[in-house]
Scaffold this motif. Structure first.
Motif, PDB file in Angstrom:
ATOM      1  N   VAL A 105       0.819  -1.200   0.000  1.00 58.62           N
ATOM      2  CA  VAL A 105       0.000   0.000   0.000  1.00 58.62           C
ATOM      3  C   VAL A 105       0.860   1.260   0.000  1.00 58.62           C
ATOM      4  CG1 VAL A 105      -1.556   1.333   1.445  1.00 58.62           C
ATOM      5  CG2 VAL A 105      -2.044  -1.063   0.969  1.00 58.62           C
ATOM      6  N   GLU A 106       1.934   1.206   0.745  1.00 52.99           N
ATOM      7  CA  GLU A 106       2.810   2.370   0.882  1.00 52.99           C
ATOM      8  C   GLU A 106       3.242   2.972  -0.462  1.00 52.99           C
ATOM      9  OE1 GLU A 106       4.482   5.089   3.247  1.00 52.99           O
ATOM     10  OE2 GLU A 106       4.373   3.195   4.306  1.00 52.99           O
TER      11      GLU A 106
ATOM     12  N   GLN B 191       1.861   2.888  -3.207  1.00 48.63           N
ATOM     13  CA  GLN B 191       0.734   3.432  -3.944  1.00 48.63           C
ATOM     14  C   GLN B 191       0.450   4.874  -3.562  1.00 48.63           C
ATOM     15  OE1 GLN B 191      -2.461   0.847  -3.262  1.00 48.63           O
ATOM     16  NE2 GLN B 191      -2.969   0.798  -5.378  1.00 48.63           N
ATOM     17  N   VAL B 192       0.533   5.151  -2.278  1.00 51.85           N
ATOM     18  CA  VAL B 192       0.329   6.515  -1.797  1.00 51.85           C
ATOM     19  C   VAL B 192       1.380   7.416  -2.422  1.00 51.85           C
ATOM     20  CG1 VAL B 192       0.119   7.966   0.236  1.00 51.85           C
ATOM     21  CG2 VAL B 192      -0.523   5.559   0.359  1.00 51.85           C
TER      22      VAL B 192
ATOM     23  N   PHE C  81       0.851   8.139  -6.162  1.00 47.58           N
ATOM     24  CA  PHE C  81      -0.143   9.165  -6.461  1.00 47.58           C
ATOM     25  C   PHE C  81       0.453  10.561  -6.318  1.00 47.58           C
ATOM     26  CE2 PHE C  81      -3.644  11.940  -4.945  1.00 47.58           C
ATOM     27  CZ  PHE C  81      -4.329  11.990  -6.139  1.00 47.58           C
ATOM     28  N   HIS C  82       1.188  10.781  -5.217  1.00 45.04           N
ATOM     29  CA  HIS C  82       1.835  12.075  -5.027  1.00 45.04           C
ATOM     30  C   HIS C  82       2.851  12.342  -6.126  1.00 45.04           C
ATOM     31  CE1 HIS C  82       0.503  11.534  -0.701  1.00 45.04           C
ATOM     32  NE2 HIS C  82      -0.082  12.637  -1.103  1.00 45.04           N
TER      33      HIS C  82
ATOM     34  N   ARG D 243     -11.851  16.983  -5.458  1.00 45.55           N
ATOM     35  CA  ARG D 243     -12.378  15.669  -5.083  1.00 45.55           C
ATOM     36  C   ARG D 243     -13.892  15.614  -5.263  1.00 45.55           C
ATOM     37  NH1 ARG D 243     -10.269  14.755   0.291  1.00 45.55           N
ATOM     38  NH2 ARG D 243     -12.393  14.844   1.038  1.00 45.55           N
TER      39      ARG D 243
ATOM     40  N   ARG E 272      -8.294  16.274  -8.974  1.00 46.65           N
ATOM     41  CA  ARG E 272      -7.327  16.948  -8.113  1.00 46.65           C
ATOM     42  C   ARG E 272      -6.057  17.221  -8.894  1.00 46.65           C
ATOM     43  NH1 ARG E 272      -7.547  12.763  -3.311  1.00 46.65           N
ATOM     44  NH2 ARG E 272      -7.737  11.445  -5.147  1.00 46.65           N
TER      45      ARG E 272
ATOM     46  N   ALA F  30      -7.267  17.086   2.116  1.00 41.93           N
ATOM     47  CA  ALA F  30      -6.433  15.895   2.284  1.00 41.93           C
ATOM     48  C   ALA F  30      -6.495  15.017   1.040  1.00 41.93           C
ATOM     49  CB  ALA F  30      -6.921  15.111   3.494  1.00 41.93           C
ATOM     50  N   VAL F  31      -5.400  14.310   0.792  1.00 40.26           N
ATOM     51  CA  VAL F  31      -5.472  13.221  -0.184  1.00 40.26           C
ATOM     52  C   VAL F  31      -5.472  11.924   0.628  1.00 40.26           C
ATOM     53  CG1 VAL F  31      -4.369  14.452  -2.068  1.00 40.26           C
ATOM     54  CG2 VAL F  31      -2.974  13.165  -0.471  1.00 40.26           C
ATOM     55  N   GLU F  32      -5.938  10.861  -0.006  1.00 44.57           N
ATOM     56  CA  GLU F  32      -6.028   9.603   0.716  1.00 44.57           C
ATOM     57  C   GLU F  32      -4.646   9.179   1.181  1.00 44.57           C
ATOM     58  OE1 GLU F  32      -6.908   9.801  -2.507  1.00 44.57           O
ATOM     59  OE2 GLU F  32      -9.085   9.704  -2.564  1.00 44.57           O
ATOM     60  N   GLY F  33      -4.568   8.786   2.443  1.00 40.98           N
ATOM     61  CA  GLY F  33      -3.283   8.360   2.986  1.00 40.98           C
ATOM     62  C   GLY F  33      -3.145   6.852   2.992  1.00 40.98           C
ATOM     63  N   LYS F  34      -2.146   6.394   3.686  1.00 34.65           N
ATOM     64  CA  LYS F  34      -1.835   4.968   3.734  1.00 34.65           C
ATOM     65  C   LYS F  34      -3.025   4.192   4.296  1.00 34.65           C
ATOM     66  CE  LYS F  34       1.249   2.337   6.167  1.00 34.65           C
ATOM     67  NZ  LYS F  34       1.848   2.562   7.442  1.00 34.65           N
TER      68      LYS F  34
ATOM     69  N   HIS G 233      -5.759   3.760   1.830  1.00 33.82           N
ATOM     70  CA  HIS G 233      -5.410   2.748   0.839  1.00 33.82           C
ATOM     71  C   HIS G 233      -5.561   1.346   1.412  1.00 33.82           C
ATOM     72  CE1 HIS G 233      -3.766   6.025  -1.568  1.00 33.82           C
ATOM     73  NE2 HIS G 233      -3.694   5.178  -2.563  1.00 33.82           N
TER      74      HIS G 233
END
Lengths: 399, 282
Positions: free
Chosen positions: A51-52, A54-55, A58-59, A278, A342, B111-115, B118
């Protein structure tokens, strides 16, 4: 330009498909031992390493797309300020621009070069930046709110309203009275047509966006009939030429005053629109999805439509009608950056600016010594691009 | 126990047409409630009223005792997730992006979706069984796959109340079982679920309680074996049906035998009642 980095979970380590034993209701339910946690959020059994990234991806996607567009825009601004009948070398152009910002680079340039760049080209280019950004953003908003990829900034009548205002001003011979007369009339026309369209919409029984779209189409054709009527009544060739030029959209002889006049409303309008990124994503899924996701649908839509109309009206007031920017830029960027608003909203602001600066450059150098109107160039470049994308996206299943 | 969600005296008119009249419904924590009835009975409209998407002409919906119409949309969304029947999406979002949108009501504006978001989305996809579709575009999926993605999105919203409009209508039988047992297990952890369903047998197997509707009103409600009677099914669906107990799945099973003519009630009911008696005694 990076493609659209999807999340990394498509890696071969795909999750094992869940087995489902056929059983009665209660029995089947009990096989789902790891039920969805209602309050606790620790995702058991999912390695965090999945998951990490993926965050971060996106950034990274947001940062890289915006950085590349901003970089290209800076290059385009320098190109647009350098190239012309009096060529100024790039390094001197950069030096002149930096000097305006209070930075001394030590590169020597003549007073004439400084005058051409600083007083003639830079305001023109910056007007293109602002108006392009406004049209790109407004196009994205309109396409998103109407969930219709054919919508453009003028879809609910802002541009034709501005055109009626401007054409009236020219036909009455008032445009020569004061240099702000024409933009003031155009802006007033834009706002009047918005008021008219929203007034009709509010008085109707069915307040859906498709009704609004139909009202916009109706008002647009009505206003273009008004423009044609005024043009027929034009007193002389020169007046007619003035009208045609305005309708084609142009950036000739734009000054720092033009820039400072439109900068605040456009920058502010775009900044406010970015807040709704959003919410716009939710709206794209449809009204019920958005509402059930907690979006205040009616209010959000109204704010977005008003913001889009305001920045379009402001831009069009000083340049005349420039087509295709607001249609093509959101499309192109959606293909590159994906539909997440966004990212798409700021990207189309930068992309619209880039597109218009380049179109303006082409309009100046393509048929020297003649200048094409920039609106003509955007259509020349935009129409084939649009056809190409229409074919491409219908193959990809996006309608 | 107070109902988690309750509707009292709901009527809804679309123009001159009366879609719902005087509907009462309540669901508690831990309940999976099925809404059944023929096409046009008002099931989807009732669900949309419960979700706060449309305002009833009369009556009130309360969530935890609060009037739904007085709540802010964002507060409703933190408690209620709704999966519509129509899951068509015109824009090229990835499945990941769609499921992550379920986090919207829980995120501050900037905010954007965080860990954590996800992880929640990943778990929801895992549970529904769409994790492998994560990077696909929603526009490239089949109707059934899309339906499951939107269920995952609803789960990612972490609602106390799950409202589903025909959640398994586009799914194959294997996935129907999977999704319904998932919803059931969700309710067994304390959530409330209300689903419009068309398959009477699946509804009987998975739901705790059923509401049978016809022409905008509730005609019967209660546990499946109490709701499924030949009389009730004839009244609601205008079909002659046999109701039996199926020991294989340990639940009530309905077999539709044929459509009833408008005035053929007595005879039709007579025969099916007999068959009912027979199956019950065996």
């Amino acid at each position: 330009m990076p493609g659209r980095p999807r999340s990394p979970s498509a890696s071969p380590a795909a999750p094992a498909r869940q087995r489902q034993s056929p059983a009665n209701g209660a029995g089947a339910a009990s096989t789902m031992a790891a039920g969805f946690p209602l309050t606790q959020t620790a995702a058991k059994g999912l390695p965090q390493s999945e998951v990490e990234p993926q965050v971060r991806a996106f950034h990274r996607r947001i940062a890289s797309v915006l950085a590349i567009l901003a970089g290209l825009l800076v290059v385009a601004v320098i190109l647009g300020s350098s190239i012309g009948p009096v060529p100024v070398p790039f390094d001197k152009t950069v030096a002149i621009v930096l000097q305006r910002l209070g930075l001394d680079t030590g590169v020597a340039f003549s007073a004439r070069e400084a005058l051409v760049v600083d007083q003639v080209r830079l305001p023109r280019v910056l007007t293109a930046v602002l108006v392009g950004a406004a049209l790109g953003t407004a196009g994205t908003i309109m396409q998103g709110v109407f969930r219709n990829p054919l919508a453009d900034p003028g879809v609910i009548g802002v541009s034709s309203g501005a055109a009626v205002g401007a054409v009236t001003c020219i036909a009455l011979g008032w445009s020569a009275a004061h240099r702000w007369m024409l933009p003031a009339f155009a802006f007033a026309g834009a706002m009047a047509s918005i008021a008219l369209v929203f007034g009709i919409w509010a008085s109707g029984r069915l307040r859906s966006v498709s009704t609004l779209l139909l009202i916009g189409i109706g008002i647009n054709s009505l206003l273009s009939a008004v423009i044609s009527a005024i043009m027929t009544l034009a007193k002389n060739e020169q007046e007619l030429r003035g009208i045609v030029f305005w309708l084609q959209g142009g950036l000739d002889a734009r000054t720092w005053e033009h820039v400072s006049l439109i900068a605040l409303p456009i920058v502010l309008g775009i900044a406010l629109a970015l807040v709704y990124g959003r919410d716009m994503n939710m709206l794209l899924l449809g009204e019920e999805h958005a509402k059930s996701a907690g979006v205040h649908v009616g209010r959000t839509r109204l704010v977005l439509l008003l913001l889009a109309s305001l920045i379009t009206g402001t831009g069009v007031a000083v340049t005349g009608v420039i087509g295709f920017v607001g249609l093509i830029v959101p499309h192109l960027l959606r293909l590159i950056a994906g539909p997440d608003h966004r990212l798409l909203l700021p990207a189309s602001a930068l992309g619209g600016a880039l597109f218009l600066v380049l179109a303006d450059l082409v309009s100046r150098v393509a048929f020297q010594p003649h200048n094409l109107q920039v609106g003509v160039v955007t259509a020349f470049v935009g129409a084939p691009l649009f056809l190409f994308m229409a074919l491409r996206s219908s193959r990809a299943g996006v309608h | 126990m107070e109902p988690r969600i309750a509707a009292r005296g709901i009527s809804y008119h679309a123009g001159d047409k009366r879609i719902l009249h005087g509907v009462d419904l309540a669901a508690r924590d831990g309940e999976f409630v099925g809404l059944l009835g023929p096409n046009g009975a008002g099931k989807s409209t009732l669900l949309r009223v419960l979700a706060g998407l449309i305002k009833p002409s009369m009556g009130t919906v309360t969530i935890d005792g609060d009037d739904l119409t007085a709540m802010r949309p964002i507060d409703v969304a933190r408690k209620v997730a709704y999966v519509p029947q129509d899951t068509h999406v015109a824009f090229d979002f990835s499945v990941w992006e769609i499921v992550l949108m379920g986090r919207h009501p829980h995120l501050p504006r900037f905010a954007v979706e965080g860990k954590r978001d996800h992880e929640i989305a990943a778990l929801a996809m895992e549970q529904v069984g769409v994790r492998h579709l994560g990077d696909r575009s929603i526009t490239s999926l089949s109707g059934g796959e899309r339906q499951m993605v939107f269920i995952a999105k609803a789960l990612a919203q972490q609602p106390q109340i799950l409202l589903l409009d025909e959640p398994v209508s586009a799914l194959d039988i294997r996935h129907q079982l999977h999704v319904l047992s998932l919803v059931r297990s969700y309710t067994e952890k304390g959530a409330t679920a209300i689903a419009v369903l068309h398959d009477l047998n699946l509804a009987a197997r998975f739901c705790h309680r059923l509401y049978l509707m016809a022409e905008g009103a509730v005609t019967a409600q209660g546990p499946p074996d109490a709701v499924y009677t030949e009389e009730a099914l004839a009244r609601s669906y205008r079909v002659r049906a046999a109701v039996r107990y199926d020991p294989l799945v340990q639940s009530t099973t309905v077999t539709a035998l044929g459509a009833l003519e408008e005035r053929a009630e007595p005879e039709g009911l007579q025969t099916t009642s007999e068959s009912h008696e027979n199956t019950r005694t065996t």
